[in-house]
Write a protein that holds these residues in place. Sequence first.
Motif, PDB file in Angstrom:
ATOM      1  N   ALA A 206     -30.435-105.728  23.827  1.00 34.26           N
ATOM      2  CA  ALA A 206     -29.445-104.767  23.343  1.00 34.26           C
ATOM      3  C   ALA A 206     -28.085-105.467  23.269  1.00 34.26           C
ATOM      4  N   MET A 207     -27.155-104.900  22.492  1.00 33.76           N
ATOM      5  CA  MET A 207     -25.853-105.562  22.336  1.00 33.76           C
ATOM      6  C   MET A 207     -24.741-104.537  22.153  1.00 33.76           C
ATOM      7  N   ILE A 208     -23.599-104.853  22.750  1.00 30.88           N
ATOM      8  CA  ILE A 208     -22.358-104.144  22.433  1.00 30.88           C
ATOM      9  C   ILE A 208     -21.509-105.114  21.630  1.00 30.88           C
ATOM     10  N   MET A 209     -21.270-104.784  20.370  1.00 26.70           N
ATOM     11  CA  MET A 209     -20.493-105.625  19.459  1.00 26.70           C
ATOM     12  C   MET A 209     -19.063-105.104  19.413  1.00 26.70           C
ATOM     13  N   ILE A 210     -18.127-105.897  19.933  1.00 29.32           N
ATOM     14  CA  ILE A 210     -16.723-105.500  20.003  1.00 29.32           C
ATOM     15  C   ILE A 210     -15.978-106.131  18.833  1.00 29.32           C
ATOM     16  N   THR A 211     -15.307-105.308  18.037  1.00 26.39           N
ATOM     17  CA  THR A 211     -14.633-105.843  16.857  1.00 26.39           C
ATOM     18  C   THR A 211     -13.589-104.862  16.337  1.00 26.39           C
ATOM     19  N   HIS A 212     -12.678-105.382  15.525  1.00 29.12           N
ATOM     20  CA  HIS A 212     -11.748-104.517  14.802  1.00 29.12           C
ATOM     21  C   HIS A 212     -12.183-104.373  13.346  1.00 29.12           C
ATOM     22  N   ASP A 213     -13.288-105.043  12.990  1.00 32.80           N
ATOM     23  CA  ASP A 213     -13.727-105.165  11.604  1.00 32.80           C
ATOM     24  C   ASP A 213     -14.818-104.137  11.294  1.00 32.80           C
ATOM     25  N   MET A 214     -14.485-103.128  10.507  1.00 34.11           N
ATOM     26  CA  MET A 214     -15.455-102.092  10.152  1.00 34.11           C
ATOM     27  C   MET A 214     -16.628-102.654   9.359  1.00 34.11           C
ATOM     28  N   SER A 215     -16.394-103.732   8.604  1.00 34.34           N
ATOM     29  CA  SER A 215     -17.485-104.309   7.815  1.00 34.34           C
ATOM     30  C   SER A 215     -18.564-104.903   8.715  1.00 34.34           C
ATOM     31  N   VAL A 216     -18.160-105.452   9.859  1.00 35.37           N
ATOM     32  CA  VAL A 216     -19.129-106.041  10.797  1.00 35.37           C
ATOM     33  C   VAL A 216     -20.006-104.952  11.402  1.00 35.37           C
ATOM     34  N   VAL A 217     -19.385-103.886  11.913  1.00 35.63           N
ATOM     35  CA  VAL A 217     -20.175-102.843  12.566  1.00 35.63           C
ATOM     36  C   VAL A 217     -21.066-102.102  11.576  1.00 35.63           C
ATOM     37  N   SER A 218     -20.596-101.956  10.339  1.00 38.14           N
ATOM     38  CA  SER A 218     -21.416-101.257   9.348  1.00 38.14           C
ATOM     39  C   SER A 218     -22.650-102.067   8.974  1.00 38.14           C
ATOM     40  N   GLU A 219     -22.561-103.386   9.136  1.00 35.40           N
ATOM     41  CA  GLU A 219     -23.665-104.266   8.753  1.00 35.40           C
ATOM     42  C   GLU A 219     -24.717-104.413   9.847  1.00 35.40           C
ATOM     43  N   VAL A 220     -24.291-104.501  11.101  1.00 30.94           N
ATOM     44  CA  VAL A 220     -25.243-104.886  12.158  1.00 30.94           C
ATOM     45  C   VAL A 220     -25.481-103.832  13.230  1.00 30.94           C
ATOM     46  N   CYS A 221     -24.717-102.743  13.256  1.00 31.49           N
ATOM     47  CA  CYS A 221     -24.812-101.806  14.378  1.00 31.49           C
ATOM     48  C   CYS A 221     -25.649-100.569  14.075  1.00 31.49           C
ATOM     49  N   ASP A 222     -26.325-100.073  15.098  1.00 31.73           N
ATOM     50  CA  ASP A 222     -27.079 -98.821  15.007  1.00 31.73           C
ATOM     51  C   ASP A 222     -26.167 -97.622  15.260  1.00 31.73           C
ATOM     52  N   THR A 223     -25.253 -97.804  16.209  1.00 30.85           N
ATOM     53  CA  THR A 223     -24.324 -96.750  16.618  1.00 30.85           C
ATOM     54  C   THR A 223     -22.919 -97.339  16.636  1.00 30.85           C
ATOM     55  N   ILE A 224     -21.923 -96.508  16.345  1.00 30.90           N
ATOM     56  CA  ILE A 224     -20.530 -96.971  16.364  1.00 30.90           C
ATOM     57  C   ILE A 224     -19.706 -96.030  17.233  1.00 30.90           C
ATOM     58  N   ALA A 225     -18.906 -96.610  18.128  1.00 30.00           N
ATOM     59  CA  ALA A 225     -17.963 -95.854  18.946  1.00 30.00           C
ATOM     60  C   ALA A 225     -16.560 -96.369  18.635  1.00 30.00           C
ATOM     61  N   VAL A 226     -15.630 -95.459  18.423  1.00 35.02           N
ATOM     62  CA  VAL A 226     -14.262 -95.821  18.043  1.00 35.02           C
ATOM     63  C   VAL A 226     -13.326 -95.570  19.213  1.00 35.02           C
ATOM     64  N   MET A 227     -12.549 -96.601  19.585  1.00 34.54           N
ATOM     65  CA  MET A 227     -11.600 -96.479  20.687  1.00 34.54           C
ATOM     66  C   MET A 227     -10.169 -96.475  20.170  1.00 34.54           C
ATOM     67  N   TYR A 228      -9.349 -95.667  20.848  1.00 33.84           N
ATOM     68  CA  TYR A 228      -7.915 -95.660  20.556  1.00 33.84           C
ATOM     69  C   TYR A 228      -7.163 -95.307  21.832  1.00 33.84           C
ATOM     70  N   GLY A 229      -6.189 -96.119  22.182  1.00 31.56           N
ATOM     71  CA  GLY A 229      -5.337 -95.826  23.329  1.00 31.56           C
ATOM     72  C   GLY A 229      -6.102 -95.648  24.628  1.00 31.56           C
ATOM     73  N   GLY A 230      -7.159 -96.457  24.824  1.00 28.42           N
ATOM     74  CA  GLY A 230      -7.920 -96.380  26.054  1.00 28.42           C
ATOM     75  C   GLY A 230      -8.941 -95.264  26.099  1.00 28.42           C
ATOM     76  N   ARG A 231      -9.048 -94.496  24.996  1.00 21.85           N
ATOM     77  CA  ARG A 231      -9.991 -93.379  24.934  1.00 21.85           C
ATOM     78  C   ARG A 231     -11.055 -93.629  23.877  1.00 21.85           C
ATOM     79  N   LEU A 232     -12.220 -93.046  24.070  1.00 27.95           N
ATOM     80  CA  LEU A 232     -13.270 -93.076  23.062  1.00 27.95           C
ATOM     81  C   LEU A 232     -13.095 -91.821  22.222  1.00 27.95           C
ATOM     82  N   VAL A 233     -12.638 -91.973  20.966  1.00 36.41           N
ATOM     83  CA  VAL A 233     -12.271 -90.804  20.169  1.00 36.41           C
ATOM     84  C   VAL A 233     -13.378 -90.317  19.245  1.00 36.41           C
ATOM     85  N   GLU A 234     -14.368 -91.187  18.950  1.00 31.82           N
ATOM     86  CA  GLU A 234     -15.445 -90.763  18.055  1.00 31.82           C
ATOM     87  C   GLU A 234     -16.661 -91.652  18.262  1.00 31.82           C
TER      88      GLU A 234
END
Length: 351
Positions: A206-234
């Motif tokens: 399993a992997m947690i892919m950390i990135t600021h690049d939406m193109s990377v997560v859209s290509e390789v990830c099953d699930t996406i979590a969005v962080m902002y200001g220390g919170r998980l917003v979506e």
Amino acid sequence: MTLLNIENLQTYYRTENGSVRAADGVSLELAENETLGLVGESGSGKTTVAKSIIRLLPDNGEVVGGTIEYDGEDITELSMRELRRRIRWKEISMIPQNAMNGFDPVYTVGDQIVEVIRVHEPETTKAEARERTRELFVDLGLEPSRIDDYPHQFSGGMAQRAMVALALAVSPAIVLADEPTTALDVVIQDRILRTISELQDELNTAMIMITHDMSVVSEVCDTIAVMYGGRLVERADADTLIKSPRHPYTLGLRNAFPDVTAESQELISIPGTPPDLVDPDEGCRFAPRCPFAEERCWSETPEPETYDDGHVVECHRADEAEYLRTEAAKKETWEALREAPARASPSEVGR
């Protein structure tokens, strides 16, 4: 089956100005063989979450609350000795943001990978560990003879591949990949991402892919979590979040993500800067940069809301998703915010 379960993680950094709440109530799950993308701007807390899992925080960093369960065990309760012996690298490994900083410059790359293998698998001989290292190099498109080279003899792309080999050397259950393709050209980036995915399937990792690049997560990830200001917003499955985001911050990130299918596209940036996490205000932390913020957004912290499709969002206006998507696609929506007078935050009122 859930492999990693993080509940209400709070990780703070001590500074002269106070404690920075880099991760402030983060909850997420990772299943076996799943790839979870953790996306957001620099300073959003992504790397802090990853480093908190195996406690690779700097001296001023500390997990002050929450639980991190790996395979049903709360590993925040383990001593550092137990964590190093049982969890780090053997069960959970990490690909750091800068591969050159991940290797010791005075030892060959191969010797460092061999050492990791033999520390966690004492029964493995040095010859067997070297052979496994050569095999990993071949899998990652590196000449096996390069295992006897030093880190400074590797290019950026080669060093990144060697770091992937190091992270996968003892077939861990989870790999934490922190911006694994940063500063690489798109051809090398694509090649490394494809190779990582292939090795994941082969090793059932399993992997947690950390990135600021939406193109990377859209290509390789099953699930996406969005962080902002220390919170998980979506958080949602990748297809849902890319096509139908509900949080204004995610909509802003998507505006900056080029669509190769579009004939023409003007990328739109999010005005403003991330919040000060030393003393964050009550309410939604994205409110000062959000063109859809209402009065309650400044004073009431939104609670996570889960929709039928498993989509989880922290936003007071998430139910108005269709309207938000339509308006967020317009440049003038964000320009109006940029041109509007700055509003005082609740903590500044009366100063």
